[in-house]
Design a protein around this motif. Structure first.
Motif, PDB file in Angstrom:
ATOM      1  N   TYR A 519       0.869  -1.181   0.000  1.00  0.00           N
ATOM      2  CA  TYR A 519       0.000   0.000   0.000  1.00  0.00           C
ATOM      3  C   TYR A 519       0.905   1.231   0.000  1.00  0.00           C
ATOM      4  CZ  TYR A 519      -4.554   2.227   0.670  1.00  0.00           C
ATOM      5  OH  TYR A 519      -5.716   2.938   0.482  1.00  0.00           O
ATOM      6  N   ALA A 520       0.758   2.043  -1.016  1.00  0.00           N
ATOM      7  CA  ALA A 520       1.551   3.264  -1.120  1.00  0.00           C
ATOM      8  C   ALA A 520       0.910   4.364  -0.288  1.00  0.00           C
ATOM      9  CB  ALA A 520       1.685   3.699  -2.574  1.00  0.00           C
ATOM     10  N   GLY A 521       1.578   4.746   0.787  1.00  0.00           N
ATOM     11  CA  GLY A 521       1.140   5.857   1.620  1.00  0.00           C
ATOM     12  C   GLY A 521       2.165   6.975   1.560  1.00  0.00           C
ATOM     13  N   GLN A 522       2.301   7.704   2.642  1.00  0.00           N
ATOM     14  CA  GLN A 522       3.224   8.841   2.660  1.00  0.00           C
ATOM     15  C   GLN A 522       3.957   8.916   3.985  1.00  0.00           C
ATOM     16  OE1 GLN A 522       0.154  11.733   0.128  1.00  0.00           O
ATOM     17  NE2 GLN A 522       1.178  12.535   1.943  1.00  0.00           N
ATOM     18  N   GLU A 523       5.189   9.379   3.934  1.00  0.00           N
ATOM     19  CA  GLU A 523       5.863   9.902   5.113  1.00  0.00           C
ATOM     20  C   GLU A 523       5.984  11.405   4.898  1.00  0.00           C
ATOM     21  OE1 GLU A 523       9.853   9.620   7.924  1.00  0.00           O
ATOM     22  OE2 GLU A 523       9.891   8.742   5.915  1.00  0.00           O
ATOM     23  N   ASN A 524       5.201  12.163   5.652  1.00  0.00           N
ATOM     24  CA  ASN A 524       5.258  13.612   5.564  1.00  0.00           C
ATOM     25  C   ASN A 524       6.210  14.124   6.634  1.00  0.00           C
ATOM     26  OD1 ASN A 524       3.273  13.129   3.678  1.00  0.00           O
ATOM     27  ND2 ASN A 524       2.018  14.875   4.292  1.00  0.00           N
ATOM     28  N   ARG A 525       7.046  15.115   6.262  1.00  0.00           N
ATOM     29  CA  ARG A 525       8.196  15.403   7.095  1.00  0.00           C
ATOM     30  C   ARG A 525       8.461  16.900   7.213  1.00  0.00           C
ATOM     31  NH1 ARG A 525      13.223  12.394   5.243  1.00  0.00           N
ATOM     32  NH2 ARG A 525      13.123  13.883   3.534  1.00  0.00           N
ATOM     33  N   THR A 526       8.954  17.276   8.375  1.00  0.00           N
ATOM     34  CA  THR A 526       9.510  18.608   8.575  1.00  0.00           C
ATOM     35  C   THR A 526      10.879  18.449   9.228  1.00  0.00           C
ATOM     36  OG1 THR A 526       8.815  19.105  10.843  1.00  0.00           O
ATOM     37  CG2 THR A 526       7.166  19.390   9.095  1.00  0.00           C
ATOM     38  N   ASN A 527      11.685  19.491   9.112  1.00  0.00           N
ATOM     39  CA  ASN A 527      13.045  19.386   9.649  1.00  0.00           C
ATOM     40  C   ASN A 527      13.090  19.510  11.158  1.00  0.00           C
ATOM     41  OD1 ASN A 527      12.324  22.068   9.701  1.00  0.00           O
ATOM     42  ND2 ASN A 527      14.337  22.836   9.146  1.00  0.00           N
ATOM     43  N   MET A 528      12.043  20.072  11.784  1.00  0.00           N
ATOM     44  CA  MET A 528      12.069  20.283  13.227  1.00  0.00           C
ATOM     45  C   MET A 528      10.889  19.632  13.936  1.00  0.00           C
ATOM     46  SD  MET A 528      13.580  21.441  15.887  1.00  0.00           S
ATOM     47  CE  MET A 528      14.853  22.508  15.226  1.00  0.00           C
ATOM     48  N   LEU A 529       9.703  19.734  13.378  1.00  0.00           N
ATOM     49  CA  LEU A 529       8.517  19.252  14.087  1.00  0.00           C
ATOM     50  C   LEU A 529       8.420  17.734  14.081  1.00  0.00           C
ATOM     51  CD1 LEU A 529       5.875  21.898  12.951  1.00  0.00           C
ATOM     52  CD2 LEU A 529       7.276  21.850  15.032  1.00  0.00           C
ATOM     53  N   LEU A 534       1.579   8.255   7.131  1.00  0.00           N
ATOM     54  CA  LEU A 534       0.144   8.292   6.857  1.00  0.00           C
ATOM     55  C   LEU A 534      -0.196   7.051   6.044  1.00  0.00           C
ATOM     56  CD1 LEU A 534      -0.057  12.081   5.876  1.00  0.00           C
ATOM     57  CD2 LEU A 534      -0.189  11.063   8.164  1.00  0.00           C
ATOM     58  N   LEU A 535      -0.838   6.091   6.675  1.00  0.00           N
ATOM     59  CA  LEU A 535      -1.081   4.787   6.071  1.00  0.00           C
ATOM     60  C   LEU A 535      -2.522   4.671   5.602  1.00  0.00           C
ATOM     61  CD1 LEU A 535       0.728   2.508   8.711  1.00  0.00           C
ATOM     62  CD2 LEU A 535       1.711   3.879   6.856  1.00  0.00           C
ATOM     63  N   GLY A 536      -2.710   3.990   4.494  1.00  0.00           N
ATOM     64  CA  GLY A 536      -4.057   3.726   3.997  1.00  0.00           C
ATOM     65  C   GLY A 536      -4.740   4.922   3.374  1.00  0.00           C
ATOM     66  N   LEU A 537      -3.984   5.825   2.765  1.00  0.00           N
ATOM     67  CA  LEU A 537      -4.569   7.021   2.170  1.00  0.00           C
ATOM     68  C   LEU A 537      -5.330   6.678   0.894  1.00  0.00           C
ATOM     69  CD1 LEU A 537      -1.683   9.626   2.532  1.00  0.00           C
ATOM     70  CD2 LEU A 537      -3.696   9.343   3.999  1.00  0.00           C
ATOM     71  N   LYS A 538      -6.415   7.411   0.676  1.00  0.00           N
ATOM     72  CA  LYS A 538      -7.166   7.309  -0.589  1.00  0.00           C
ATOM     73  C   LYS A 538      -6.744   8.400  -1.566  1.00  0.00           C
ATOM     74  CE  LYS A 538      -9.591   4.061   1.413  1.00  0.00           C
ATOM     75  NZ  LYS A 538      -8.996   4.132   2.753  1.00  0.00           N
ATOM     76  N   LYS A 539      -6.304   9.531  -1.020  1.00  0.00           N
ATOM     77  CA  LYS A 539      -5.828  10.640  -1.834  1.00  0.00           C
ATOM     78  C   LYS A 539      -4.542  11.179  -1.208  1.00  0.00           C
ATOM     79  CE  LYS A 539     -10.409  12.195  -3.393  1.00  0.00           C
ATOM     80  NZ  LYS A 539     -11.360  13.335  -3.434  1.00  0.00           N
ATOM     81  N   PRO A 540      -3.649  11.741  -2.018  1.00  0.00           N
ATOM     82  CA  PRO A 540      -2.412  12.312  -1.449  1.00  0.00           C
ATOM     83  C   PRO A 540      -2.729  13.486  -0.535  1.00  0.00           C
ATOM     84  CG  PRO A 540      -2.232  12.040  -3.835  1.00  0.00           C
ATOM     85  CD  PRO A 540      -3.669  11.829  -3.488  1.00  0.00           C
ATOM     86  N   ILE A 541      -1.890  13.658   0.473  1.00  0.00           N
ATOM     87  CA  ILE A 541      -1.989  14.794   1.384  1.00  0.00           C
ATOM     88  C   ILE A 541      -0.716  15.609   1.206  1.00  0.00           C
ATOM     89  CG2 ILE A 541      -2.113  15.527   3.788  1.00  0.00           C
ATOM     90  CD1 ILE A 541      -3.645  12.955   4.395  1.00  0.00           C
ATOM     91  N   MET A 542      -0.869  16.811   0.708  1.00  0.00           N
ATOM     92  CA  MET A 542       0.300  17.630   0.366  1.00  0.00           C
ATOM     93  C   MET A 542       0.362  18.848   1.269  1.00  0.00           C
ATOM     94  SD  MET A 542       0.106  17.355  -3.767  1.00  0.00           S
ATOM     95  CE  MET A 542       0.066  15.751  -4.581  1.00  0.00           C
ATOM     96  N   PRO A 543       1.533  19.454   1.395  1.00  0.00           N
ATOM     97  CA  PRO A 543       2.816  19.011   0.836  1.00  0.00           C
ATOM     98  C   PRO A 543       3.372  17.826   1.617  1.00  0.00           C
ATOM     99  CG  PRO A 543       3.167  20.915   2.213  1.00  0.00           C
ATOM    100  CD  PRO A 543       1.682  20.710   2.175  1.00  0.00           C
ATOM    101  N   TRP A 544       4.243  17.073   0.975  1.00  0.00           N
ATOM    102  CA  TRP A 544       4.838  15.921   1.652  1.00  0.00           C
ATOM    103  C   TRP A 544       5.888  16.356   2.655  1.00  0.00           C
ATOM    104  CZ3 TRP A 544       5.946  12.589  -3.331  1.00  0.00           C
ATOM    105  CH2 TRP A 544       4.717  12.248  -3.916  1.00  0.00           C
ATOM    106  N   SER A 545       6.564  17.463   2.366  1.00  0.00           N
ATOM    107  CA  SER A 545       7.537  18.032   3.296  1.00  0.00           C
ATOM    108  C   SER A 545       7.341  19.537   3.330  1.00  0.00           C
ATOM    109  CB  SER A 545       8.982  17.711   2.876  1.00  0.00           C
ATOM    110  OG  SER A 545       9.277  16.342   3.065  1.00  0.00           O
ATOM    111  N   THR A 546       7.723  20.121   4.438  1.00  0.00           N
ATOM    112  CA  THR A 546       7.552  21.563   4.582  1.00  0.00           C
ATOM    113  C   THR A 546       8.546  22.078   5.611  1.00  0.00           C
ATOM    114  OG1 THR A 546       5.900  23.301   4.934  1.00  0.00           O
ATOM    115  CG2 THR A 546       5.804  21.412   6.411  1.00  0.00           C
ATOM    116  N   GLY A 547       8.772  23.386   5.575  1.00  0.00           N
ATOM    117  CA  GLY A 547       9.637  24.000   6.570  1.00  0.00           C
ATOM    118  C   GLY A 547      11.078  24.163   6.163  1.00  0.00           C
TER     119      GLY A 547
END
Length: 856
Positions: A519-529, A534-547
């Motif tokens: 199952y293709a999900g996402q690891e969304n990431r920031t450099n500090m926080l 995010l497992l089992g997504l039906k739609k992408p949640i953007m941005p994938w990285s920020t900060g």
């Protein structure tokens, strides 16, 4: 047979005397300048060695012998010769304008001292062909792949630098040779063709060679005569050569050059499979810091000189014919050996006891330590170099050993005689390590791999919460080979590099046998926080990285928070896991305080990380533990750290797991019915209730732990409220163990079990992070009161400080001020209010928790 020790090359003459090949001086007959070629500035002239043979080309003014159509030029060539090697070409490109392959374009006539002659025709694309052009007006050079069938280019394949080079040539380096196909625009690697003519009368002296052109113009650049009874260009297949360097280390600086042939990179041999102390078969062997033995593959003419170098400097040389004659040569710098050359193309089948194919990892090696990869796989992934985001999928390297992931069948060359083989499949099959004998006429090898334990029969499915850089089908293959039911392939952003974009479908990919899900999900990431899975997504949640960097692009702004990503994931019915808990340690406390986390992830047991997990449990946060690999390299198998989660119907305590289902596995995670393992299987129940359960109103409970393991385990520990309540030592060689323990309850407690690999410091895997062999369950929550409640004022105060610090980072440190008018993805007019809202919610929730406990 070992011949006497020979001195170093500095004290004796060259191994290949020059008279063996004698260049002919064409100065008297060369009559055309270098301008006859399309790109004269790139034509190399003068004394040259091509494929180890000496040639003498002309000067720019008198570069070649030009023989125009229907004329003959006589070239002096005197003395005896067994072979004549011509460097020649056709000037016109008529072959590509309707000319035919095989058309006669001229001939060579050998003239002997006794007055006799011998004529040999020159045919288009047989002995000769048109000299190459650039073809700048065409997408594909017309001469590419249409060189003469009986001749060789004057250019040679050379090994690219093994570890260095331009960034844009990284892919080319995997080819090994300096391949013009990888170069854009196409670069001409040759001008002439080298054709070897065997002299039919080697005992008769030559006087000349007459060159006759028919309807084409012939160019003769050089001619060399051989007196050796060997083909000038070897047609023997490369064979393995072992190098033992005395008082030395075989590393990337060790090279082998062959003047009349070719040699591959020098690779280390691999330690014996018995050397991986503390680990079962199939789990690698530590990579030694220094190793004196290596091997290369050499194809060479008998007269070839083989030179061994370290750091570019020669340390020794020998003649190929001497090694072939003796099999072993000893020198003051070391020893070279030829293993037995006999080999068969063997089809290997791995089956279970019922004869069904078993996906698995497999590796072969000779008794001398030369690894043998099934065809289509690597013996040395990326030439033993790093594999971060490189060569991911299908192969795994654990320390010194490289394994191929197969679906139960593979084929390729195996040496006749004894061969070591390892076969492994995850944590529930008995691994195979044995020496097999390949008979001289054997074409098939059958191996049996048996299941030892069955977590699915207990109602649990295994999954990896954290995999990167793979394709969906690559992840499926490796997961099946590791007996892993579920692989979560996480899309991610790395600065301006986005990985996995094309893998996202919004639904599970199920293997043909319905035993594996990717199952293709996402690891969304920031450099500090922090980072969040995010497992089992039906739609992408953007941005994938920020900060901003390191995860986001350099100078990027903070567009959102982990809390908002978690909210969007939950809105889709997905599961939120804090990656590699607790670091990066920024928004962790806020996420826990507001109940946005379904689980926290461990990628390796570490005292600090586990202690932080226990602190939050002591503060009353019932959060499950899951495991994942964070695989970003071929030096980590999928599922090396995995999560076993129950997929049973809530309330059911027995029965097998239903079909492999990602949603059901995630539901088991959210219930807290999980066990994390990097090898052993550890099953915990308290009063017959699984992890995640809340048991109230009891002063005594009965705890039961079952161990099943193919890995040596030293001890089992029962932990209550962060302290070891009971240690159970496990006898050496034990694969199963049962622990029953009554536990008194006074207040609200949490109980879990963990176990460790044997050894003073605990056994460790040979993956890139040397992770410990361990298993760890999620807790069972027990209370003597009607409800389960815990509060730790010190932990809550620390969480409040963490929330305040993270909020201030957002308001004071992070880049939150965009230039110009900006409408953010969240659509709210006050961007800073959007960013800080989760932290304010967390502060309120923590104060409320303190207030409810009467400690505020």
């Amino acid at each position: 047979m070992v011949i006497p020790v020979l001195p170093s090359p500095a004290s004796h003459g060259p191994a290949s005397p020059e008279p063996e090949y004698r260049p002919v001086d064409l100065d008297a007959v060369a009559d055309a300048s270098v301008d006859v070629f399309e790109d004269p500035a790139d034509v190399e002239l003068g004394e040259r060695r091509l494929h180890g043979l000496p040639f003498r080309f002309g000067t720019p003014e008198r570069a070649v012998v030009r023989v125009d159509p229907r004329t003959t030029t006589r070239v002096p060539a005197t003395g005896p010769a067994t072979w004549l090697v011509f460097a020649h070409a056709v000037l016109e490109a008529d072959l590509y304008r309707g000319g035919r392959v095989g058309d006669r374009v001229g001939s060579y006539t050998l003239e002997y001292a006794d007055g006799t002659t011998h004529t040999h025709p020159l045919r288009q694309r047989f002995e000769i062909g048109p000299t190459p052009r650039r073809w700048d007006d065409r997408p594909l050079p017309l001469d590419w792949g249409q060189t003469p069938l009986l001749a060789r280019n004057d250019a040679e394949h050379v090994l690219m630098d093994r570890s260095c080079g331009r960034y844009d040539q990284a892919g080319a380096r995997l080819v090994g040779i300096d391949d013009p196909q990888s170069q854009v625009p196409y670069v001409l690697p040759y001008r002439f063709y080298l054709w070897a003519l065997e002299n039919p009368r080697p005992d008769a002296d030559l006087t000349a060679v007459s060159v006759t052109a028919d309807e084409a113009t012939l160019l003769l650049g050089a001619l060399t005569l051989s007196r050796l009874d060997e083909e000038p260009f070897t047609t023997t297949v490369a064979r393995e050569v072992l190098l033992d360097i005395r008082d030395g280390d075989v590393d990337e600086t060790v090279e082998v050059d062959v003047d009349r042939g070719s040699a591959t990179y020098v690779y280390r041999t691999t330690p014996d499979v018995q050397d991986a102390a503390g680990l079962p078969a199939g789990w690698g062997a530590p990579r030694p810091s220094a190793w004196p033995t290596g091997y290369t593959k050499i194809s060479a003419s008998p007269s070839a000189t083989v030179t061994v170098r370290r750091g570019g400097h020669p340390i020794g040389e020998f003649r190929w014919a001497d090694l072939v004659a003796h099999d072993v040569l000893s020198f003051d710098w070391g020893t070279v050996r030829l293993p037995r050359p006999d080999q068969n193309w063997v089809r290997t089948r791995v089956r279970d006891a019922a004869g069904r194919p078993v996906p698995c990892r497999i590796r072969f090696q000779t008794l001398e330590g030369i690894p043998i990869a099934p065809y289509g796989h690597h013996a040395h992934i990326n030439s033993d170099g790093g594999t971060w985001n490189l060569d991911i999928g299908g192969d795994v390297r654990l320390g010194s050993h490289t394994y191929a992931a197969i679906d139960g069948d593979c084929e390729g060359w195996l040496p006749a005689g004894e061969v070591q083989v390892e076969v492994v499949r995850g944590f529930e099959h008995e691994p195979v390590r044995r020496t097999v004998t390949i008979a001289p006429d054997q074409g098939h090898l059958d191996l049996v791999l048996e299941r030892r334990f069955d977590a699915r029969e207990r109602g649990y499915l295994s999954g990896d919460t954290h995999v990167h850089f793979m394709s969906t089908h690559g992840a499926e293959l490796e997961a099946r080979a590791e007996d892993l039911h579920i692989a979560n392939l996480l899309l991610a952003q790395w600065g301006e590099h986005f990985t996995g974009t094309e893998e996202f479908t919004g639904h599970a990919h199920v293997s043909h046998d319905h035993h594996t899900v990717v199952y293709a999900g996402q690891e969304n990431r920031t450099n500090m926080l922090g980072h969040i899975n995010l497992l089992g997504l039906k739609k992408p949640i953007m941005p994938w990285s920020t900060g901003g960097s390191e995860e986001d692009e350099l100078g990027g702004g903070l567009a959102t928070t982990l809390s908002h990503w978690a909210d969007e994931c939950h809105a889709q019915g997905g599961t939120v896991v804090l990656a590699h808990f607790p670091v990066p340690y920024g928004e962790t406390a806020a996420l826990l305080a507001t109940g946005r986390l379904d689980a926290v992830e461990t990628i390796a047991y570490d005292d600090y990380n586990v202690t932080e997990y226990y602190r939050y449990l002591n503060a009353g946060f019932r959060v499950p533990l899951v495991g994942g690999t964070d695989k970003m390299t071929s030096e980590v198998p999928v599922g090396l750290v995995r999560t076993y989660a129950s997929t049973r119907t809530p309330g059911a305590t027995t029965g097998p797991a239903a079909e492999v289902d990602h949603d059901a596995w995630c539901a088991g995670i959210r219930r807290g019915d999980t066990m994390v393992s990097s090898g052993p299987l550890l099953w915990l129940t308290v009063d017959d209730e699984p992890p995640g359960s809340v048991i109230t109103g009891r002063s005594t409970v009965h705890l039961r732990v079952e161990l099943e393991t193919i890995f040596p385990v030293d001890r089992i520990e029962v932990v209550r409220n962060g302290e070891v309540l009971h240690t159970e030592h496990v006898e050496a060689g034990t694969s199963t163990h049962l622990l029953d323990l009554p536990v008194d309850v006074d207040g609200s407690d949490w109980l879990l079990a963990r176990c460790f690999g044997s050894g003073d410091a605990g056994a460790r895997h040979t993956d890139t992070w040397a992770r410990p062999v361990v298993a760890h369950t999620s807790p069972v929550y027990v209370s003597s009161a009607p409800t389960w409640e815990r509060v730790d004022r010190e932990v809550i105060d620390t969480m409040l400080a963490m929330v305040e610090g993270a909020r201030r980072h957002v308001t004071e440190e992070a880049r939150t001020r965009w230039h110009g008018a900006v409408r953010h993805r969240h659509g709210e007019p006050d961007h800073l209010a959007h960013l800080t809202r989760p932290f304010d919610e967390a502060t309120a929730a923590l104060h409320a928790r303190l207030g409810a406990s009467g400690t505020s």
